[in-house]
Scaffold this motif. Structure first.
Motif, mmCIF file in Angstrom:
data_model
loop_
_atom_site.group_PDB
_atom_site.id
_atom_site.type_symbol
_atom_site.label_atom_id
_atom_site.label_comp_id
_atom_site.label_asym_id
_atom_site.label_seq_id
_atom_site.Cartn_x
_atom_site.Cartn_y
_atom_site.Cartn_z
ATOM 1 N N ILE A 513 -2.413 2.188 4.668
ATOM 2 C CA ILE A 513 -2.076 3.128 5.425
ATOM 3 C C ILE A 513 -0.871 4.047 4.876
ATOM 4 O O ILE A 513 -0.732 4.983 5.249
ATOM 5 C CB ILE A 513 -1.487 2.564 7.230
ATOM 6 N N ILE A 514 0.201 3.334 4.511
ATOM 7 C CA ILE A 514 1.276 3.887 3.890
ATOM 8 C C ILE A 514 1.061 4.766 2.795
ATOM 9 O O ILE A 514 1.428 5.997 2.555
ATOM 10 C CB ILE A 514 2.506 3.111 3.663
ATOM 11 N N CYS A 539 8.678 3.054 5.554
ATOM 12 C CA CYS A 539 7.497 2.439 6.291
ATOM 13 C C CYS A 539 6.725 3.613 7.041
ATOM 14 O O CYS A 539 6.154 3.387 8.035
ATOM 15 C CB CYS A 539 7.730 1.396 7.361
ATOM 16 N N GLY A 540 6.845 4.878 6.545
ATOM 17 C CA GLY A 540 6.141 6.069 7.003
ATOM 18 C C GLY A 540 6.956 6.666 8.171
ATOM 19 O O GLY A 540 6.462 7.835 8.795
ATOM 20 N N MET A 541 7.837 6.220 8.345
ATOM 21 C CA MET A 541 8.981 6.886 9.313
ATOM 22 C C MET A 541 9.888 7.910 8.891
ATOM 23 O O MET A 541 10.431 7.437 7.814
ATOM 24 C CB MET A 541 9.668 5.796 10.265
ATOM 25 N N ILE A 542 9.974 8.877 9.618
ATOM 26 C CA ILE A 542 10.951 9.889 9.083
ATOM 27 C C ILE A 542 12.458 9.646 9.497
ATOM 28 O O ILE A 542 12.617 9.508 10.740
ATOM 29 C CB ILE A 542 10.428 11.411 9.348
ATOM 30 N N ALA A 561 -2.586 -4.506 18.156
ATOM 31 C CA ALA A 561 -2.813 -5.869 16.877
ATOM 32 C C ALA A 561 -1.904 -5.148 15.764
ATOM 33 O O ALA A 561 -1.864 -4.220 15.325
ATOM 34 C CB ALA A 561 -4.263 -5.570 16.543
ATOM 35 N N ARG A 562 -1.018 -6.260 15.069
ATOM 36 C CA ARG A 562 -0.540 -6.167 14.003
ATOM 37 C C ARG A 562 -1.276 -5.690 12.880
ATOM 38 O O ARG A 562 -2.504 -6.305 12.880
ATOM 39 C CB ARG A 562 0.529 -7.183 13.662
ATOM 40 N N ARG A 563 -0.657 -4.841 11.925
ATOM 41 C CA ARG A 563 -1.804 -4.524 10.718
ATOM 42 C C ARG A 563 -1.353 -5.556 9.644
ATOM 43 O O ARG A 563 -0.202 -5.951 9.527
ATOM 44 C CB ARG A 563 -1.336 -3.130 10.184
ATOM 45 N N SER A 564 -2.226 -5.917 9.022
ATOM 46 C CA SER A 564 -2.235 -6.927 7.826
ATOM 47 C C SER A 564 -1.801 -6.326 6.675
ATOM 48 O O SER A 564 -2.558 -5.203 6.111
ATOM 49 C CB SER A 564 -3.506 -7.746 7.769
ATOM 50 N N PHE A 565 -0.823 -7.029 5.910
ATOM 51 C CA PHE A 565 -0.415 -6.448 4.797
ATOM 52 C C PHE A 565 -0.286 -7.655 3.638
ATOM 53 O O PHE A 565 0.873 -7.977 3.442
ATOM 54 C CB PHE A 565 0.935 -5.675 4.565
ATOM 55 N N TRP A 578 5.449 2.788 13.479
ATOM 56 C CA TRP A 578 3.952 2.903 13.884
ATOM 57 C C TRP A 578 3.025 2.274 12.871
ATOM 58 O O TRP A 578 2.096 1.851 13.398
ATOM 59 C CB TRP A 578 3.671 4.099 14.146
ATOM 60 N N ALA A 579 3.457 2.317 11.523
ATOM 61 C CA ALA A 579 2.253 1.763 10.474
ATOM 62 C C ALA A 579 2.337 0.269 10.710
ATOM 63 O O ALA A 579 1.226 -0.216 10.074
ATOM 64 C CB ALA A 579 3.029 2.129 9.242
#
Length: 798
Positions: A513-514, A539-542, A561-565, A578-579
């Motif tokens: 996603i990022i 983390c994608g945040m401005i 749901a938390r995203r898996s990394f 949000w990412a």
């Protein structure tokens, strides 16, 4: 007019032998006279034919614009009367239409003509040419063959006209500069969409166009009328589109991202390109023109991709063997050659796919790869790389242009407009392709229906003549059908739009996603001169607009749901980003809290309350962020409520002196700031937004209730996850003040300007806070809650 062909005749055997000398001379003389007469007759016929053709040509030329409107109307009425008897294939409703009058003068929507129910029109399509046009569009676009049991009852069709645009300038004097298209409006679609939500993107009204060969009948040029689509795309037409963009749009398309060096900006040397002449991978040359490709990989063989084992071979002339390439790639190579361009960028070939270092280096340069491309090919006509580019080669597409003759006019229901065509494509559902489209200044879309061209200034397509000589002075309706509006005028608006769009697209690997938005964030940092992208975004945040970036919301139909990394080991992304969460994200105004899906625009912040923001960077060091401050302008004189407004905590925050319940280093991405905290009761709102029948909802509206009054009163609203069910009370922290001009319960709470605070619902574990949801609380109620002993906290959000 009937044409005859003359052939030399051979007389029967023996005839010449029986003729006398005199007869022969007479016969010869008569033959000469006859030949001369025949020649004169042929010449006369040719002159008449030439005059008629010239008259027809003159009527189609721009000089026809000078015809008297009354003369045109009289001629059209005479032609219409002559044709009315031959229109046997019209139903009793359609035969009453005067299409000549409609195309000449137009019909405003206020005077729309009732046609029939959609169900009846579909039934009459076998006996009525005009009904067949409507039926063709509906059956194809609404995919009725796949869903034959769709209930169309209640949908009524009405006819009016819409302008195709207006041709202005010295070439097109008024009043004949405007042309019309028929528009079939459909009443009852709202109920239809409620029954079939998935149809919203495709099921709608439709347009019917006059073909260009009939434009002369109305004294107008062919511009903005429909033209016939060929089996393969006309390369010369594509070149014309590119030339029009280059000559007419200037910096608007020359330098989309405001890069300081403009056209002279070069790709980094480590970026590779496909040389379609030598068929080898070569380093990007300084200032070279190249085409980029955007496509869907799909589940195809990986043998065509570049790896550490074949990179050396592929870097030599002839080293790229097209026999192993899927059709999307081979067609892209062919198309680049047809355009006369030598270089092409394709990710699967130009990035070493099994080298993590090369991949991350190249991904960090996507803003340059697509932003500097001369043209980007959007393979929006297939579901994987094995599908061809429709129209690039013969027999690679099925023409879907339907033409009928009605009242002597050639009418067409053409392919959908660009935005509609993309809504039907698999390509448009992918997250990576969104970024590639947003970054490109010129885009050529290959769809199942036709080829479209889009840039910052124009939209062109195969089925509409829009290449007017005076186009820069004109307005084409195609410009309203653009698929992409990016970047916008300000950095946060552009960022907000990109996040909303990107998170609605699919990713094969969630942890991408990022990376899939890095090109956009890099371009925003460069284009708006925000600074080093690595410091501006995390983390994608401005981070420069963190006070607004934190105000994102889960889409109510998206599970929490938390995203898996997996690449990050056991460390997830911070909950405030949000990412960190799967699914779509919304940025909407504070009016979202009036109704779950209400509210448009962006969240408005009238005043920021956090003096200093800190973050733990990738090295584990705590650094201060440069976040923009927003100050409130108070009314004069101030009300009593404004005099006792919320006071944020002050003083210097030293993050190194924080005492935590944990005995381990803070994870990268941990956010540290000072604010105030308070507990409130919550209760799910009893309204249609949270109705039990809405089984697809995963987030709902909750009332925030005061704990200092009996009985508890409403003091605010929050959007919280429905699963798991939130506890009866939650802790909230203040973020900022909204710019709302009203309060949602003026009888219970006092009203004054900007009296609502943005708050975040949090949960704590070992001294660390995690985001639960977002809401708004009335300022008076927040101040009253703090008298109970709750107050300043150092928020450490992970």
């Amino acid at each position: 007019m009937t044409f005859y062909s003359a052939a030399q005749s051979v007389p029967p055997f023996g005839v010449h032998d029986t003729l006398s000398p005199v007869s022969a001379h007479v016969s010869a003389f008569v033959g000469i006279i006859g030949g001369v007469a025949l020649g004169v007759l042929v010449i006369w016929l040719l002159v008449i034919l030439t005059c008629k053709l010239k008259a027809t040509s003159d009527r189609t030329s721009e000089s026809a614009l000078l015809l008297n409107p009354d003369q045109i109307r009289t001629e059209l009425q005479r032609d219409h009367t002559a044709m009315s008897g031959s229109d046997a294939l019209l139903c009793s409703v359609c035969e009453k239409l005067d299409l000549y009058q409609v195309f000449l003068d137009g019909i405003p929507e206020t005077d729309e003509i009732p046609l029939d129910s959609l169900s009846s029109i579909l039934q009459k399509s076998y006996q009525c040419n005009f009904c067949r046009l409507i039926s063709f569009h509906v059956r194809r676009t609404w995919m009725l063959d796949k869903f034959p049991d769709v209930d169309l009852s209640g949908i009524q069709c009405r006819l009016f006209s819409m302008p195709c645009g207006c041709l202005r300038g010295p070439f097109y004097p008024p009043p004949k500069s405007r042309c019309h298209r028929l528009h079939v409006n459909m009443e009852g679609l709202v109920d239809f969409w409620e029954r079939y939500p998935a149809s919203r993107a495709t099921a709608g009204s439709l347009s019917i166009y006059l073909m260009q060969e009939d434009a002369f009948k109305f004294g107008r040029p062919t511009d903005l009328h429909s033209r016939r689509i060929k089996n393969t795309v006309d390369i010369d037409l594509v070149k014309k589109w590119i030339k029009l963009c280059q000559e007419n749009h200037g910096d608007e398309c020359h330098n989309v991202w405001r890069m300081d060096d403009g056209e002279g900006k070069n790709l980094p040397e480590y970026v590779r390109l496909v040389d379609v002449v030598s068929m080898a991978l070569v380093p990007a040359l300084s200032g070279c023109r190249y085409v980029a490709l955007s496509y869907v990989w799909g589940a195809v063989s990986t043998e065509y991709r570049t790896t550490t084992d074949n990179i050396a071979e592929r870097s030599t002339p002839g080293g790229l063997n097209t026999a192993t390439f899927p059709e999307t790639i081979t067609d892209s190579i062919l198309f680049a050659r047809q355009l006369g361009l030598r270089y092409l960028w394709i990710d699967a070939l130009c990035i070493i796919q099994d080298c993590p270092r090369d991949k991350i280096t190249q991904i960090q340069s996507m803003d340059l790869v697509y932003g500097l491309s001369y043209l980007t090919i959007m393979a929006a006509g297939g579901a994987s790389a094995r599908d061809p580019l429709p129209g690039c080669r013969p027999r690679s597409r099925i023409l879907k242009q339907h033409i009928e003759v009605v009242q002597g006019l050639h009418l067409c229901v053409g392919p959908p407009r660009l935005q509609e065509a993309l809504a039907l494509s698999v390509w448009n559902t992918r997250c990576w392709t969104y970024q590639e489209s947003a970054l490109s200044r010129r885009r050529i879309y290959f769809t199942e229906q036709q080829v479209y061209f889009e840039c910052r200034g124009d939209v062109f397509c195969e089925d509409i003549v829009a290449e007017s000589r005076g186009h820069q002075f004109s307005h084409s309706f195609l410009r309203n059908s653009r698929g992409e509006y990016f970047p916008q005028a300000d950095p946060f608006g552009s960022y907000m739009w990109a996040v909303k769009e990107c998170t609605r697209h699919n990713l094969t690997v969630e942890s991408d996603i990022i990376n899939a938005i890095t090109g956009v964030t890099n371009a925003l940092a460069i284009g708006f001169r925000l600074g080093d992208p690595a410091r501006v975004f995390h983390c994608g945040m401005i981070l420069t607009d963190l006070h607004r970036a934190l105000l994102w919301q889960h889409n109510p139909y998206t599970p929490r749901a938390r995203r898996s990394f997996p690449d990050r080991g056991s460390l997830p992304l911070p909950s405030w980003a949000w990412a960190a969460w799967c699914g779509a994200v919304d940025y909407t105004s504070e009016h979202r809290y009036l109704g779950l899906v209400n509210g448009s625009g962006e969240p408005s912040v009238a005043e920021t309350f956090v003096d200093s923001w800190y973050i733990v960077d990738h090295s584990g060091t705590t650094v201060q962020l440069d976040v923009r401050r927003v100050s409130r302008i108070l009314s004069v004189p101030m009300t009593e409520e404004e005099k006792s407004a919320y006071s944020p905590p002050s003083g210097i925050l030293d993050p190194t002196e924080l005492i935590l319940d944990i005995h381990r280093p803070l994870a990268p991405g941990t956010l540290i700031f000072r604010t105030t905290s308070s507990h409130f009761s919550i209760a799910i709102r009893g309204s249609k937004e949270n109705d039990e029948s809405s089984v697809c909802l995963h987030h709902g509206l909750f009332d925030i209730l005061s704990t200092t009054s009996s009985p508890p009163i409403w003091v605010g609203t929050a959007v919280l996850p429905l699963d798991p069910t939130p506890p009866p009370s939650l802790e909230f922290i203040v973020l900022s003040r909204t710019a709302s001009r009203r309060v949602y319960d003026e009888q219970t709470l006092g009203y004054y300007h900007e009296c609502i605070l943005y708050v975040m619902a949090v949960s704590q574990n070992e001294g660390l806070m995690q985001r639960v949801g977002l809401g708004v609380i009335h300022e008076v109620s927040w101040n009253a809650s703090r008298t109970g002993g709750e107050g300043c906290v150092s928020s450490i959000m992970c």
